[in-house]
Scaffold this active site. Structure first.
Site, PDB file in Angstrom:
ATOM      1  CB  CYS A   1      44.046  39.868 -21.596  1.00  0.00           C
ATOM      2  SG  CYS A   1      42.563  39.203 -22.390  1.00  0.00           S
TER       3      CYS A   1
ATOM      4  CB  CYS B   1      42.152  43.018 -21.485  1.00  0.00           C
ATOM      5  SG  CYS B   1      42.005  42.698 -23.259  1.00  0.00           S
TER       6      CYS B   1
ATOM      7  CB  CYS C   1      37.928  41.282 -22.899  1.00  0.00           C
ATOM      8  SG  CYS C   1      39.241  40.954 -21.695  1.00  0.00           S
TER       9      CYS C   1
ATOM     10  CG  ASP D   1     -22.371  34.599 -17.920  1.00  0.00           C
ATOM     11  OD1 ASP D   1     -21.298  34.957 -18.437  1.00  0.00           O
ATOM     12  OD2 ASP D   1     -23.464  34.565 -18.537  1.00  0.00           O
TER      13      ASP D   1
END
EC number: 5.4.99.25
Length: 527
Positions: free
Chosen positions: A21, A107, A110, A342
């Site tokens: 492309c 393409c 890509c 605690d």
């Protein structure tokens, strides 16, 4: 409009004819100007096609002396490349044809990412999903993930370009090629910013992640697993050994001739574009801090669960964090505090500093008044705890709270019982002891969750209030991390000295309150 020169023409024509492309051609020609990439795919295709059309004098030359051209190509060694490349497009074919791939072809480098997937229409669809996700944000960072086979295709295209530039004596290096991710962001970031109405910021806590996949070419990487076995090792949480990093490592090791034996150069053109990418939105954690008071002697700090069975219905953590989770619309949370008490110990005075990390919150913007109302809501929901100084803080600020766990002091009030009858004079000497050093072996009651060790601690001061012949109240200021109960009863001799040994009695603790945690964080707020 095109940023290409006559010098780039041979490379551009070679790539264009193989199915690459226009934007990828720009990348391989080293074009680092942002503007050309932002033109539409159709505009770029038409302009590139026009740029590559042979001029009249070139056409006359080709017709007048074709045999000489073939000889010249053979002398340049291009037959070698065709032999090594599967389905290769020779430069002879390239120069003789008009280089006209279909405008709709995908393409071969890509896989369509720099075609339809970076146009405004695609960005608009992504932004619609972002807005539907329900996140609040004032900026955004864009993250893109490409399929690992793209690296293989880029490598093949580069080998083609490398040979052509060498033949033309051009100075184009591998580092001159613009990275796909970089080009993609040049094109899409302005579009995302415009569509969402917020700036793109690399430090933003709100991230939009676009994850591409291309099932048709997923096997492009597989030959590397045979040639470079040591680069691909199974890892936890990875569905495939062919990760991007592993593929790049293999490509850096493989010899060119081995690569060309296994993979077509230029790459084959795919029939399909990438599948619809996954769009994921996430927001970095936000942090809320404050101080809590605990008034119940029947409430653990964190959920008390033993062997999957819950021992108590609630906890300090849940009474605070459940409200925050709902209001911030977060997925989960992490609760932390400056020490812990605690289950049967109250925390009085100005309270104990705490912080809550809220993970992936959808709502993040609050006024100080809204935070104050949230604090009031928490306080009205239970009489077992109260919260003060509730505020938004940074991750870095939480470090101040953790520093206090070992470095600061804490003040306690304890109700003591003795087996022997005592007089007021029997406890007076404790008031005179200052900075008493004690050795505490890990208490038996916490040995299941703490490593066995002897910890040196300091009792800075003590003050006694006589109640009756078997009871007195003891106020202590101690180093943070001191086990108070064990300092009173001795824990079968594991804490030395202790109140029992100092008074020569058997002593036990009936009630314990934390009176203050001397950590100046978070900052106090006006009610």
């Amino acid at each position: 409009m095109l940023p290409l020169t006559e010098e780039n023409k041979h490379v551009a024509k070679l790539l264009f004819s193989s199915g690459t492309c226009p934007r990828c051609i720009f990348r391989f020609c080293g074009v680092d100007l942002h503007t050309p990439y932002k033109c539409s795919s159709k505009e770029l295709f038409d302009a590139l096609q026009k740029f590559l059309e042979p001029k009249k004098d070139e056409l006359i030359l080709e017709v007048s002396n074709p045999p000489l051209k073939k000889i010249r190509l053979q002398e340049d060694g291009l037959d070698n490349l065709s032999a090594n490349c599967k389905e290769g497009v020779s430069v002879a074919e390239d120069e003789s044809m008009a280089s006209k791939p279909s405008n709709l072809s995908v393409c071969n480098v890509c896989l369509g990412i720099l075609q339809g997937f970076c146009e405004k229409e695609f960005v608009t669809k992504v932004c619609q999903k972002v807005e539907a996700s329900g996140f609040e944000f004032t900026s955004v960072v864009l993250s893109v993930s490409f399929p690992p086979q793209l690296s293989v295709r880029e490598h093949a295209a580069w080998l083609l370009v490398k040979q052509e530039t060498g033949k033309q004596s051009l100075s184009l290096g591998r580092n001159d090629v613009v990275q796909l991710k970089e080009a993609y962001k040049w094109i899409t970031q302005p579009l995302f910013s415009e569509e969402l109405g917020v700036p793109i910021d690399g430090k933003s806590l709100f991230e939009v992640s676009v994850v591409f996949a291309h099932p048709e070419t997923v096997e492009d990487c597989h030959f590397l697993g045979k040639v470079c076995r040591d680069c691909f090792k199974p890892a936890k949480n990875k569905q495939s050994v062919f990760t991007r990093m592993a593929v790049l490592k293999a490509l850096s090791k493989i010899k060119e001739e081995d690569f060309l034996t296994h993979f077509p150069c230029p790459p084959n053109s795919p029939k399909t574009v990438c599948s619809d990418p996954e769009i994921e939105c996430s927001h970095g954690a936000v942090f809320v801090a404050g101080r809590y008071n605990k008034y119940s002697r029947n409430l653990p700090q964190t959920p008390w669960i033993i062997d999957g069975e819950r021992k108590m219905e609630s906890s300090v953590e849940e009474l605070i964090s459940d409200h925050l989770l709902a209001v911030f619309k977060a997925e989960s949370f992490n609760f932390s505090s400056s020490g812990r008490e605690d289950v049967d110990v109250r925390t009085l005075g100005n309270g104990r500093p705490f912080a809550v990390e809220l993970l992936n919150p959808h709502r993040v913007r609050f006024t100080s008044q809204e935070i104050k109302e949230l604090q009031q809501k928490i306080n009205k929901s239970s009489d077992k705890i109260q919260v003060r100084d509730l505020q938004l803080v940074t991750r870095e600020a939480i470090g101040h709270m953790k520093e206090g766990e070992e470095e600061k002091t804490k003040t306690y009030s304890a109700l003591i019982w003795t087996n022997k009858a005592i007089q007021k004079k029997d406890i007076g000497f404790l008031n005179d002891l200052k900075d008493l050093k004690i050795d505490q072996k890990t208490p038996l009651r916490v040995l299941h969750r703490r490593p066995l060790a002897v910890r040196k601690r300091a009792i800075h001061s003590m003050e006694t209030h006589y109640l009756d012949e078997h009871h007195f109240r003891l106020y202590l200021k101690t180093q943070a991390g001191t086990y108070i109960k064990e300092f009173v009863h001795g824990d079968f001799g594991r804490t030395q000295p202790n109140i029992g040994s100092l008074m020569n009695v058997t002593a036990d603790i009936l009630e314990l309150d934390v009176e203050s945690v001397d950590v100046d964080w978070p900052p106090a707020l006006d009610d």
